[in-house]
Design an enzyme around this catalytic site. Structure first.
Site, PDB file in Angstrom:
ATOM      1  N   SER A 200      31.511  17.143  42.865  1.00  0.00           N
ATOM      2  CA  SER A 200      30.600  17.874  43.734  1.00  0.00           C
ATOM      3  C   SER A 200      30.552  19.359  43.397  1.00  0.00           C
ATOM      4  CB  SER A 200      31.014  17.633  45.192  1.00  0.00           C
ATOM      5  OG  SER A 200      30.102  18.178  46.099  1.00  0.00           O
ATOM      6  N   ASP A 381      24.234   8.128  47.043  1.00  0.00           N
ATOM      7  CA  ASP A 381      24.715   9.488  47.254  1.00  0.00           C
ATOM      8  C   ASP A 381      23.650  10.290  47.997  1.00  0.00           C
ATOM      9  OD1 ASP A 381      25.648  12.122  47.085  1.00  0.00           O
ATOM     10  OD2 ASP A 381      26.576  11.786  45.137  1.00  0.00           O
ATOM     11  N   HIS A 414      28.628   9.765  48.239  1.00  0.00           N
ATOM     12  CA  HIS A 414      29.139  11.007  47.658  1.00  0.00           C
ATOM     13  C   HIS A 414      30.665  11.104  47.716  1.00  0.00           C
ATOM     14  CE1 HIS A 414      28.453  14.993  46.090  1.00  0.00           C
ATOM     15  NE2 HIS A 414      29.196  15.550  47.043  1.00  0.00           N
TER      16      HIS A 414
END
Length: 447
Positions: A200, A381, A414
């Protein structure tokens, strides 16, 4: 490479390397694939009423305690950046399966937005990435970016009293945190080049550093990124989507940041619930989590797909996963989402001219990146949608982008990269195979 269906690297047809999409002026809203993971509302309420507490003796222990009690050699290192922030890095140099020794390949592992280095041990010890890397023979360094509960130091500023301490986003994490950590790891480990694994926002910091400071590319073997948070114009994560009308406009964003504490500590959310006499574990029960109550409470509605959630691991996930949210980073992501681009912070026209020489902030020049990159992405995601991964892939040079790998699970989200019950098989084992293959190929070339 293992040949089973579970460990197979699935290359999506969305990413033919020779096809280049034209840049989009306005990002269209992404429609995720439909899934069958539903729960009947009244059944959910019944489960909520019947849910029982789950205990985990390691949930509230520190990363140092957990590591030492399980036979891992861990050290705490402090690194000071060129702009004065004092960062913490945890080095896990060996364990029972792979004792510490000189000459091990080093890997810097970077956490994502609202997480800390603790997030890499949110899974049980035989399933999390940190210990798997150590057991496989790597010298592992877990970096903690500025502003996390582990990296609140500064040469002159006080994180509790000086608001200017919090004037940073992933841009500064890339220019200063990443560079300082990479250089420290190289010097202490004795490795000329190191690996980088990033999730991320950590991947965004890597991209900023290697695009803005080309010499950084010479210090890194390769980068493996998960849910790479660069382009985010296709996001449909509820928290980000809800604040986009504010965060995308510099004037409103400036006011928003100015009249808040500039940070939210998700690691300690007791302020609201203490008045009610409840805690996060009272809400996040193994069955009740599917009602969505836990998701709303933790400000992480994209946390993990129920099909990939190990409910008996919830206490450890809750204790290790969430840390600090800084508004400056949130604003920066909001700006990029609204502009459908990946560019530097927008300070408004006058300040942009002073800083950049242009009315709009410059885009990061991804063509400067030379470090080999392998990108893992998830179909569901909500923070970094598949079209955003496509945009990133289009902007990287063919020699840099080595693979774009779809996790072989239609429900992968995610934070599943950190907490999914099958993350070991779906992501970590293929990741280790890629790194080992890279080392073997590099060794063969040197001979």
């Amino acid at each position: 490479m293992p040949g089973s269906c579970a460990t197979q690297l699935v290359f999506s047809q969305r990413f033919p390397f020779l096809r280049r999409l034209q840049p989009l002026r306005v990002c269209r809203r992404h429609q995720p694939l439909p899934t069958n993971d539903t729960i009947e509302p009244f059944a959910c309420q019944r489960e909520l009423a019947l849910a029982s507490s789950v205990k985990d003796p390691e949930a509230d222990k520190s990363i140092v305690q957990i590591s030492q009690e399980n036979g891992y050699i861990i050290q705490t290192h402090n690194v000071t950046t060129s702009d004065g922030y004092i960062l913490t890095i945890f080095r896990i140099s060996g364990g029972r399966r792979s004792p510490a020794r000189e000459g091990k390949p080093a890997v810097l592992v970077l956490h994502g937005f609202a997480n800390s280095c603790d997030s890499w041990i949110a899974l049980p010890n035989d399933q999390n990435l940190a210990y798997m890397l150590v057991d496989d023979g790597y010298d592992v360094w877990l970096g903690c970016h500025r502003g996390t509960s582990f990296s609140l130091g500064h040469r002159t500023l006080n994180s509790n009293t000086d608001i200017s301490f919090w004037d940073f986003s992933f841009h500064e994490m890339g220019l200063y945190d990443f560079t300082a950590m990479v250089d420290h790891v190289r010097v202490v480990s004795g490795n000329e080049k190191i690996f980088v694994i990033a999730h991320s926002q950590g991947a965004a910091a890597f991209i900023v550093a290697t695009s803005e400071i080309p010499s950084m590319n010479e210090k890194i073997h390769a980068c493996v990124s998960h849910g790479t948070c660069a382009y985010v114009g296709g996001t449909y994560e509820p928290l980000t989507s809800a604040v986009l009308p504010i965060l995308g406009r510099p004037i409103e964003a400036k006011s928003f940041v100015q009249y808040t504490r500039r940070t939210i500590l998700l690691r300690d959310t007791s302020g609201f619930t203490s008045a009610l006499g409840i805690g996060r574990l009272d809400i996040c029960q193994p069955k009740a989590i599917r009602c969505g109550v836990c998701d709303v409470y933790t400000l992480a509605p994209f946390i993990s797909t129920p099909a990939q959630t190990n409910y008996t691991n919830l206490p450890r996930m809750i204790a290790k996963l969430l840390d600090t949210v800084t508004f400056r980073s949130l604003v920066h992501y909001g700006q990029n989402a609204r502009s459908c681009s990946f560019r530097q912070y927008d300070f408004e026209t006058e300040e942009n001219f002073r800083r950049y020489g242009t009315a709009d902030p410059p885009r990061y020049n991804l063509s400067r990146i030379q470090t080999p990159i392998h990108i893992f992405w998830g179909e569901q995601d909500a923070m970094v949608s598949p079209p955003d991964i496509q945009r990133l892939a289009n902007d990287l040079s063919p020699g840099t982008l080595r693979a774009v790998i779809r996790v072989n699970d239609d429900t992968f989200q995610h934070l599943d990269f950190l907490v999914a019950r099958d993350a070991k098989v779906l992501v970590y084992e293929p990741l280790l195979a890629l790194m080992n293959e890279f080392l073997n190929r590099d060794s063969a070339t040197d001979q």
